[in-house]
Design a protein around this motif. Sequence first.
Motif, PDB file in Angstrom:
ATOM      1  N   TYR A 840       0.979  -0.872   0.005  1.00  0.00           N
ATOM      2  CA  TYR A 840       0.041   0.209   0.074  1.00  0.00           C
ATOM      3  C   TYR A 840       0.316   1.336  -0.078  1.00  0.00           C
ATOM      4  O   TYR A 840       0.099   1.928  -1.026  1.00  0.00           O
ATOM      5  CB  TYR A 840      -0.895  -0.153   1.282  1.00  0.00           C
ATOM      6  CG  TYR A 840      -1.647   1.497   1.506  1.00  0.00           C
ATOM      7  CD1 TYR A 840      -2.814   1.731   0.930  1.00  0.00           C
ATOM      8  CD2 TYR A 840      -1.170   2.224   2.464  1.00  0.00           C
ATOM      9  CE1 TYR A 840      -3.162   3.137   1.022  1.00  0.00           C
ATOM     10  CE2 TYR A 840      -1.664   3.012   2.696  1.00  0.00           C
ATOM     11  CZ  TYR A 840      -2.958   3.803   1.723  1.00  0.00           C
ATOM     12  OH  TYR A 840      -3.483   4.982   2.217  1.00  0.00           O
ATOM     13  N   THR A 843       2.312   2.201  -3.404  1.00  0.00           N
ATOM     14  CA  THR A 843       1.031   2.770  -4.548  1.00  0.00           C
ATOM     15  C   THR A 843       1.350   4.036  -4.792  1.00  0.00           C
ATOM     16  O   THR A 843       0.179   4.527  -5.503  1.00  0.00           O
ATOM     17  CB  THR A 843       0.257   1.640  -4.319  1.00  0.00           C
ATOM     18  OG1 THR A 843      -0.822   2.476  -2.930  1.00  0.00           O
ATOM     19  CG2 THR A 843      -0.061   0.613  -4.620  1.00  0.00           C
ATOM     20  N   LYS A 852      -1.282  -2.240  -9.967  1.00  0.00           N
ATOM     21  CA  LYS A 852      -2.410  -2.964 -10.050  1.00  0.00           C
ATOM     22  C   LYS A 852      -1.986  -3.927  -8.701  1.00  0.00           C
ATOM     23  O   LYS A 852      -1.163  -4.361  -8.491  1.00  0.00           O
ATOM     24  CB  LYS A 852      -3.704  -3.547 -11.076  1.00  0.00           C
ATOM     25  CG  LYS A 852      -4.429  -4.488  -9.888  1.00  0.00           C
ATOM     26  CD  LYS A 852      -5.250  -4.824 -11.181  1.00  0.00           C
ATOM     27  CE  LYS A 852      -6.472  -5.513 -11.261  1.00  0.00           C
ATOM     28  NZ  LYS A 852      -7.274  -6.551 -12.243  1.00  0.00           N
ATOM     29  N   VAL A 853      -2.711  -3.860  -6.993  1.00  0.00           N
ATOM     30  CA  VAL A 853      -1.947  -4.657  -6.232  1.00  0.00           C
ATOM     31  C   VAL A 853      -3.228  -6.054  -6.141  1.00  0.00           C
ATOM     32  O   VAL A 853      -4.317  -5.872  -6.365  1.00  0.00           O
ATOM     33  CB  VAL A 853      -2.715  -4.288  -4.928  1.00  0.00           C
ATOM     34  CG1 VAL A 853      -1.883  -4.740  -3.933  1.00  0.00           C
ATOM     35  CG2 VAL A 853      -1.166  -2.452  -4.872  1.00  0.00           C
ATOM     36  N   ARG A 854      -2.747  -7.045  -6.433  1.00  0.00           N
ATOM     37  CA  ARG A 854      -3.257  -8.116  -6.719  1.00  0.00           C
ATOM     38  C   ARG A 854      -3.155  -9.212  -5.014  1.00  0.00           C
ATOM     39  O   ARG A 854      -1.764  -9.178  -5.352  1.00  0.00           O
ATOM     40  CB  ARG A 854      -3.256  -9.321  -7.512  1.00  0.00           C
ATOM     41  CG  ARG A 854      -3.299  -8.904  -8.850  1.00  0.00           C
ATOM     42  CD  ARG A 854      -3.714  -9.324  -9.746  1.00  0.00           C
ATOM     43  NE  ARG A 854      -1.500  -9.938 -10.392  1.00  0.00           N
ATOM     44  CZ  ARG A 854      -1.745 -11.324 -10.716  1.00  0.00           C
ATOM     45  NH1 ARG A 854      -2.860 -11.614 -11.985  1.00  0.00           N
ATOM     46  NH2 ARG A 854      -0.786 -11.273 -11.118  1.00  0.00           N
ATOM     47  N   VAL A 855      -4.143  -9.748  -4.662  1.00  0.00           N
ATOM     48  CA  VAL A 855      -3.212  -9.872  -2.914  1.00  0.00           C
ATOM     49  C   VAL A 855      -3.898 -12.125  -3.349  1.00  0.00           C
ATOM     50  O   VAL A 855      -5.368 -11.833  -3.554  1.00  0.00           O
ATOM     51  CB  VAL A 855      -4.738  -9.871  -1.976  1.00  0.00           C
ATOM     52  CG1 VAL A 855      -4.237 -10.493  -0.590  1.00  0.00           C
ATOM     53  CG2 VAL A 855      -3.782  -8.211  -1.590  1.00  0.00           C
ATOM     54  N   PHE A 882      -7.258  -2.085  -1.732  1.00  0.00           N
ATOM     55  CA  PHE A 882      -7.451  -3.474  -2.218  1.00  0.00           C
ATOM     56  C   PHE A 882      -8.682  -3.671  -3.128  1.00  0.00           C
ATOM     57  O   PHE A 882      -9.433  -4.464  -2.310  1.00  0.00           O
ATOM     58  CB  PHE A 882      -6.279  -4.208  -2.212  1.00  0.00           C
ATOM     59  CG  PHE A 882      -5.087  -3.680  -1.626  1.00  0.00           C
ATOM     60  CD1 PHE A 882      -4.317  -3.408  -2.984  1.00  0.00           C
ATOM     61  CD2 PHE A 882      -4.202  -4.643  -1.242  1.00  0.00           C
ATOM     62  CE1 PHE A 882      -3.056  -2.157  -1.762  1.00  0.00           C
ATOM     63  CE2 PHE A 882      -3.012  -4.027  -0.113  1.00  0.00           C
ATOM     64  CZ  PHE A 882      -2.344  -2.762  -0.969  1.00  0.00           C
TER      65      PHE A 882
END
Length: 1014
Positions: A840, A843, A852-855, A882
């Motif tokens: 975070y 970003t 783009k944050v992928r969890v 997210f």
Amino acid sequence: MAAYKSNLPLSAANGKTTSGGVDESGYYQCYGSGSGVTSQTPGALTGYETVDAPPRYDFYANTEVWGRRRRLRPSLFELHGNPEDDFRPPLYEEMTAGEDSSEEEVDEQSEPPSEPTRFGWVQGVMIRCMLNIWGVILYLRLPWITAQAGIGMTWVIILLSSCITGITGLSTSAIATNGKVKGGGTYFLISRSLGPELGGSIGLIFAFANAVAVAMHTVGFAETVTDLMKEHGAVMVDRTNDIRIIGILTVTLLLAISMAGMAWESKAQVLFFLVIMLSFASYIVGTIMPASQEKQAKGFFSYKSGIFAANFVPNWRGPEGSFFGMFSIFFPSATGILAGANISGDLKNPTVAIPRGTLMAIFFTTLSYIIISATIGSCVVRDASGLLNDTLSSSTPLNSCVGLACQYGWDFTECITNGTCTYGISNYYQTLSMVSAFSPLITAGIFGATLSSALACLVSAPKVFQCLCKDQIYPLIGFFGKGYGKNHEPLRAYLLTYIIAACFIIIAELNTIAPIISNFYLCSYALINFSCFHASITNSPGWRPSFRFFSKWLSLLCSVICLVIMFLLTWWAALIAIGVVIFFLGYTLYKKPAVNWGSSVQASSYNMALNHCVSLNLVEDHIKNYRPQCLVLSGPPSSRPALVDLVNCFTKSLSLMMCGNVVTAGSSSAASKAGSESHVSWLNQRKISSFYRGVVASEMRSGVNMLLQGAGLGRIKPNVLLMGFKTNWHSDSPQAAHNYIGILHDAFDLQYGVCILRMREGLDVSRLSQSHVNQGFDGESNSAETISANSCIRTSTTSSVAVVADPVQPCTVFQKKQGKKTIDVYWLSDDGGLTLLLPYLLTRRKRWAKCKVRVFVGGEIDKKEQQKEEVLSLIKKFRLGFQDVEVLPDVYQNPQPINVHQFESIISNFRLDPNSKHDSDPDTLRQQEVPWMITDQEFERNRAKSLRQVRLNEVLQDYSRDAALIVATMPVGRTGVCPSTLYLAWLDVLSRNLRPPVLLVRGNQESVLTFYCQ
């Protein structure tokens, strides 16, 4: 005393060294000066034969004395170092003529270099300040100001101006006596007190104000000459153009006098001073003499109580008819108090001359202003016609006569009614000349006052500007800083001042020019007073002015008054002055010139930082205010720029970053390698907001332990450890691998979060010898030859610090814009939220903002959607933004056999042979001797975790092949259960063969995220 000598070795008693030692008696005797014990001959010893030297002026001075060697204080190493070392301290350093020479050569220099002209406090400061204060306003405008404001309000204007200049004089005296003052005057005082940011801007403003003041005083002189020519019927073109022609010719003559040297300029000032004294005497005598008919017609009636009473109250006229209108016109006449300080480089003793001369000049000039305003207001009426026929006839009734002159037999009713009176203090600028006993002396006084003030300003502006140019704070002005002759006269700056003055002379209107420079002077005075206040309020031990008669609160009050008056005088000019200061302040803050003058701003920064650090101890930590404060095991920061750049991405302007460097104690220069300033310079050049801390330890793990326990201050201390992955662990010694994992366990024991960065191309871009590489940080076997694929330069080495061979900094992937890639977060175990918080923070940076944050989380295939909603709901409560969450049921599947076989081959060298003697030993004995070896029982006990790491690597390769960064939860090996090499193999197999950088993260199992507001 003889007892000490008798205990010395024979060689030392004779003033000789032992083998490899230092001739201490010879060193000591070189400090003799012909007096005192230190000048004794070798036969008359003092009792102590030592390298230690008594206090001397040379030890603290930065300048040289002709014909004498420069004495140097012995260093601490020379005092406590081992005399058996191959080391001989320099006995002295010759400073004569700027180069080394023998004693005989010094004696041969029989003639010292010529000394430049230096002035005392009377001629250099007091007379110069008085002449600059007594300017055109005194002769040409003070009677007019008295007519407008009245005697009472004129005194208020004079005293208010004197209070401002007096307090400023006290502040100037305090600053001038807080150390040795060099050339540069006002700029030098402010810049060395407040720093280059404000000092540079006010230096430009003050130099410009003095250049404009040259025009103001020259126009005053030209007005007087033009009026004299008009009285005798001589006109060249018209009044305005005559003023311009005479002004240009006059300033050209003054330029010639200034460029001839300070000696000629000073002689001219003394002559002007004598002329002004004679003009004052002529004026005072003229007020006492009975008024002639001709003078009465012009409004002069000698001392009359009625005239004093009438002129005591204001009588505002015209557009300038207001208190602040008169103040703006008068104030420049009180602003010459810095004329002496502006030539500080030409004074014999500035710290004595500036306070004494400035304050005496303020006192005498204030007294003269009050006397002249009172006397002129007691002798001359406001309006008179100048016609001898305007006497009051007996037939004229008294009630029809207008004006105070009616009481003295004169009727000026017609000109008063029509507004056509040409004489009287309200209309006639040459009133002082008319009143005096011998009017040519007043004219000579006007010439002396205006020309001396113009000459003083013409000298001050180049001197201030030259010092500013030499400091190289601003570009493109260094050309004007060159000095010529023994006095280093700034001839180029003289020409620049001449051009500026000539441009303003063309205006040819005194009342227009005066308010322009009032704001510039007020701005200068405000900053001088603020400098004194700021230096006092910081309580810096370096603030020790010899002049004690000042008050920091008075200085602050005067600074505020100056700012208020600036806006009351001319608001638009005040905005311009402040705008110029802010513009150059911003420029200096942006450029950060490489100067360090020990300013009060530095002292204030220290005070604020210290107070804030202490205040943090009064408040308990809260989850909402959690910040990842990172201790980065970078070694020399220049050797691992990628690691430093990544951490800087999520700590800059947010939290603490500290680069740690452990230097193993093996060389004599280990301490200097650990504490080298080149590391800090490299960080600053790269614009990395980080501290640097180097330690010397017997081995790396103990050194890291020092950093883990000792780094930081109060609550500003690291809570996250970041390090590079040890890629060569399988080929390095098992003890090195064991120490590497031991660092992780030490960090966990101290409640640190731990992050490990691994990049396919490696982290170490240095060519340091292997003995100087911190093996636990990033010890690739080929690190000495490896250059990062993204590196812009190559480096060479002659020490433990990477020496940059090219001024361009190395480029890393973390310095580039990442575009619309992804940051893949594998939140496989809950560590308190650090695994989510770091992506975070990334970003929030511009270069990562589009990512783009992928969890990714583990889960069961039949509950995939339910688990996804649960995790997504939790992340939304954290307000991280997210939106992409994916459940991976295949995380728990068995890995491919080929990868399992590869894993087993990695640890095969560390498997304990069942037939070895260690296998029969108890576990405790085995862990003491070879704690990194893996028994069959330990391997089977940790088999499930091992297979899990192999499978995770397969998942990472499937899902995150094109990611910008992979952030994965780091597994934890249990102490005493998981051998160090097996744990290291987990980290290796989890992160190997991946194109994107991999950041393994494990928090300290305490929450760093919360969805509560309190």
